[in-house]
Design an enzyme around this catalytic site. Structure first.
Site, PDB file in Angstrom:
ATOM      1  N   GLU A 140      24.557  23.165  14.188  1.00  0.00           N
ATOM      2  CA  GLU A 140      24.492  21.705  14.089  1.00  0.00           C
ATOM      3  C   GLU A 140      23.228  21.237  13.363  1.00  0.00           C
ATOM      4  O   GLU A 140      22.587  20.267  13.772  1.00  0.00           O
ATOM      5  CB  GLU A 140      24.569  21.080  15.493  1.00  0.00           C
ATOM      6  CG  GLU A 140      25.885  21.351  16.197  1.00  0.00           C
ATOM      7  CD  GLU A 140      25.963  20.742  17.583  1.00  0.00           C
ATOM      8  OE1 GLU A 140      24.907  20.526  18.201  1.00  0.00           O
ATOM      9  OE2 GLU A 140      27.076  20.480  18.052  1.00  0.00           O
ATOM     10  N   GLU A 168      34.053  23.248  17.238  1.00  0.00           N
ATOM     11  CA  GLU A 168      33.953  22.856  18.638  1.00  0.00           C
ATOM     12  C   GLU A 168      35.015  21.793  18.908  1.00  0.00           C
ATOM     13  O   GLU A 168      34.916  20.662  18.440  1.00  0.00           O
ATOM     14  CB  GLU A 168      32.557  22.326  18.984  1.00  0.00           C
ATOM     15  CG  GLU A 168      31.481  23.397  18.955  1.00  0.00           C
ATOM     16  CD  GLU A 168      30.131  22.898  19.442  1.00  0.00           C
ATOM     17  OE1 GLU A 168      30.024  21.707  19.826  1.00  0.00           O
ATOM     18  OE2 GLU A 168      29.168  23.690  19.440  1.00  0.00           O
TER      19      GLU A 168
END
Length: 628
Positions: free
Chosen positions: A184, A268
């Site tokens: 991320e 995710e």
């Protein structure tokens, strides 16, 4: 004739052994090619679920992985937690519960491939996002930046990790098919506007180079919210999207960064969500997750459920978020996550609904779902020995300085520190501990004055300190921030001068270290409080100790609805934190941590608003009961 038959039999056995060996060592492969995932020469769509080995007792790994297999998944993803394996600088531990190799091999044994997410940043609602706390003691080091001290430490971590798993890569015949590049980072680059994009890219490229240089030779991918692909993109890696629901948007953004082609992957896919102390337990509706799963399967989109099984933030492993309303948002001990497989490994209606959908897309019959672990109830565990933490602290390590020292300056990662300052003259006014990190109870000569709490932005209180008295501030590290730019400001304890009416308290401070590590009860050298004096422990931080007998072990949930705030140990293992505010009012006790015969329990209650005699366990968790 008999001799000939024997020779023939031995020849067949030898030939069978050679063929079996050849099959087992046949070259396996996984690649990203022509817009597809290619496994051993054939197209494959990844149906993965995330599960983290530290959050599930080792003895239950196989049970949970079999549940994933029975649900219709073909892959398990896991972060690797740097601070879990290098708790102190240069001392590595990959054994027992920390045996990553054993976890990966167990996944292989049940027929799952593995996606490895080494970070170094993992977020994950995990203490400090996976970074070791002691990095903050290295001069000039800045995490997650193009910074030589950090990159040097990170290279050592990646080298140690590679040594553990190198032969478990699919290129060596193992089950690991992909490795994630950082984590991320595009979102982080957006948050850290004080750093140039050029510097961000330089850091990211160096970390990726380190992953390759230590020896990983697997396809790489990144994991980011699609709007931030630009900041986290790595050339040659597949961009994976977090939480993306729009397939057209997914294809567009991936094509933009990946040679105008797929494959397309939701890195995710959230079937649940995280929870902080002091807020309601979120529920993610099953029908929406089922609908999205169907859409992804129909359109050839690979995905990774985060989390398929959350487990538990045992010990001091839970992290925290940061925002302007709450300086810190500490995460629950439970990492149930409203996942398809519950904290205790139970199948849920969400699990059954998703299994039904996935069963229609698998080419073979799904195995039966493993039976749940036995659950027991333990009534009225007698707490026979009670200790004042002030008495206990007399035998613990003390450090003196002319200012309050942080946990890091005291070379302590977790737990509590008791700060003490002696006043020769009386003083009254507003006590200001703006440097509190994170939660404190305040006393004068052992008598409680009140609480300070970073979650509620409560840093001040009125005090009246008489002549020749001690001001005592018992401070808890509530979990280092794992998300947001504030991750770079993660020292704990008291991090700035303490004041009364805006005047800095000068003179000597005494710091007493209370790390409360596993098996810490053996360090108690003081005598327990006499039963007739229990009343003196009200509002005094107290350690409770008890023993109980079991005829058979099983999973259970300790009921803490009548307690204040603290931690619990069962047979030397730290179950994690409790806090009366909720929403979590029970802590999960894995049955494998209990035993037939004698068991020991230790409870530390920092508030101790009511002196307790017993504690009990129940058969179901309480995860959504807010009291404030």
């Amino acid at each position: 004739m008999k001799n000939l038959q024997t020779k023939t039999f031995l020849f067949i056995i030898s030939l069978w052994s050679m063929l079996t060996f050849a099959q087992q060592n046949q070259k396996k492969s996984f690649e990203i090619k022509n817009g597809h995932f290619i496994l051993n020469g054939k197209d494959i769509e990844i149906r993965s679920g995330e599960m983290h080995y530290p959050r599930v007792p080792k003895e239950y790994w196989k049970h949970r992985l079999l549940m994933m297999k029975a649900m219709g998944l073909n892959t398990v993803a896991t972060y690797v937690f740097w601070n879990y394996h290098e708790e102190s600088q240069g001392k590595w531990d990959w054994s027992g519960q920390k045996d990553l190799r054993a976890f990966i091999k167990t996944a292989e044994d049940v027929g799952l491939y593995v996606i490895l997410r080494p970070g170094p940043y993992v977020c994950a609602e995990w203490e400090f996002g996976g970074y070791p706390w002691w990095l903050q003691n290295i001069k000039g080091l800045k995490i997650r930046e193009d910074n030589e001290p950090f990159l040097s430490a990170n290279h050592k971590y990646l080298s140690e990790l590679y040594h553990q798993v190198k032969d478990l890569q699919i290129t060596k015949g193992g089950p690991i098919i992909m490795v994630q590049a950082e984590n991320e980072f595009g979102l982080f680059a957006f948050q850290r506007k004080d750093i140039s994009q050029q510097s961000h890219k330089s850091y990211l490229n160096k970390v990726v180079k380190q992953i390759k240089d230590v020896g990983f030779d697997l396809p790489m991918y990144t994991s980011d919210v699609s709007d931030f692909f630009g900041g986290g993109y790595v050339e040659g890696a597949l961009p994976g999207a977090n939480g993306e629901k729009n397939i057209d948007k997914l294809r567009k953004v991936v094509n933009n960064y990946h040679n105008n082609q797929g494959p397309y992957m939701i890195a995710e896919f959230y079937p649940g969500w995280l929870t902080h102390w002091g807020e309601g337990f979120p529920r993610t509706k099953t029908d929406g997750i089922v609908r999205l799963t169907k859409d992804f399967l129909k359109n050839g989109v690979s995905f990774n459920y985060y989390m398929i099984h959350g487990g538990t933030n045992f010990g001091f492993t839970s992290g925290a978020n940061y925002n302007k309303e709450h300086d810190i948002q500490p995460d629950l001990t439970s990492y149930d996550y409203d996942a398809p497989i519950s904290e205790a490994g139970w199948r849920t209606p969400k699990y059954d609904s998703l299994r039904l959908v996935l069963s229609k897309y698998t080419k073979e019959k799904l195995p039966d779902v493993p039976a749940p672990i036995k659950v027991i109830k333990i009534k009225d565990i007698r707490l026979s020995k009670l200790y004042s933490v002030f008495k206990y602290s007399e035998s613990q390590e003390k450090v003196k300085a002319d200012k309050p020292l942080t946990f890091e300056e005291l070379n302590q990662g977790y737990g509590y520190v008791l700060y003490r300052h002696h006043f020769n003259e009386s003083v009254s006014g507003k006590l200001d501990v703006s440097g509190l990190r994170d939660y404190a109870t305040v006393y004068v000569n052992g008598k409680k004055l009140g609480e300070l709490n970073r979650f509620y932005n409560n840093y001040t209180m009125q005090v009246d300190i008489p002549k020749n008295a001690d001001l005592e501030i018992l401070v808890e590290n509530w979990g280092r921030i794992n998300y947001d730019a504030q991750i770079n400001e993660n020292t704990k304890g008291i991090v700035s001068p303490v004041k009364i009416d805006d005047k800095k308290i000068t003179g000597t401070w005494e710091m007493i270290k209370l790390p409360f590590q596993d098996q810490f009860f053996s360090t108690i050298k003081t005598k327990p409080i006499a039963k007739g004096e229990y009343r003196t422990l009200k509002d005094v931080p107290t350690i409770y100790q008890g023993e109980f007998e079991l005829k058979e072990a099983g999973d259970t949930f300790i009921d803490m609805q009548n307690w204040g705030k603290g931690i619990i140990f069962i047979n030397g293992k730290n179950l994690g934190r409790f806090w009366k505010v909720g929403p979590q009012q029970t802590l999960y006790i894995p049955g494998v941590w209990l035993r037939q015969g004698k068991n020991e329990i230790i409870i530390f209650d920092q508030l101790n608003e009511k002196v307790q005699n017993t504690v009990s366990t129940i058969e179901k968790p309480i995860l959504n009961d807010l009291t404030r």
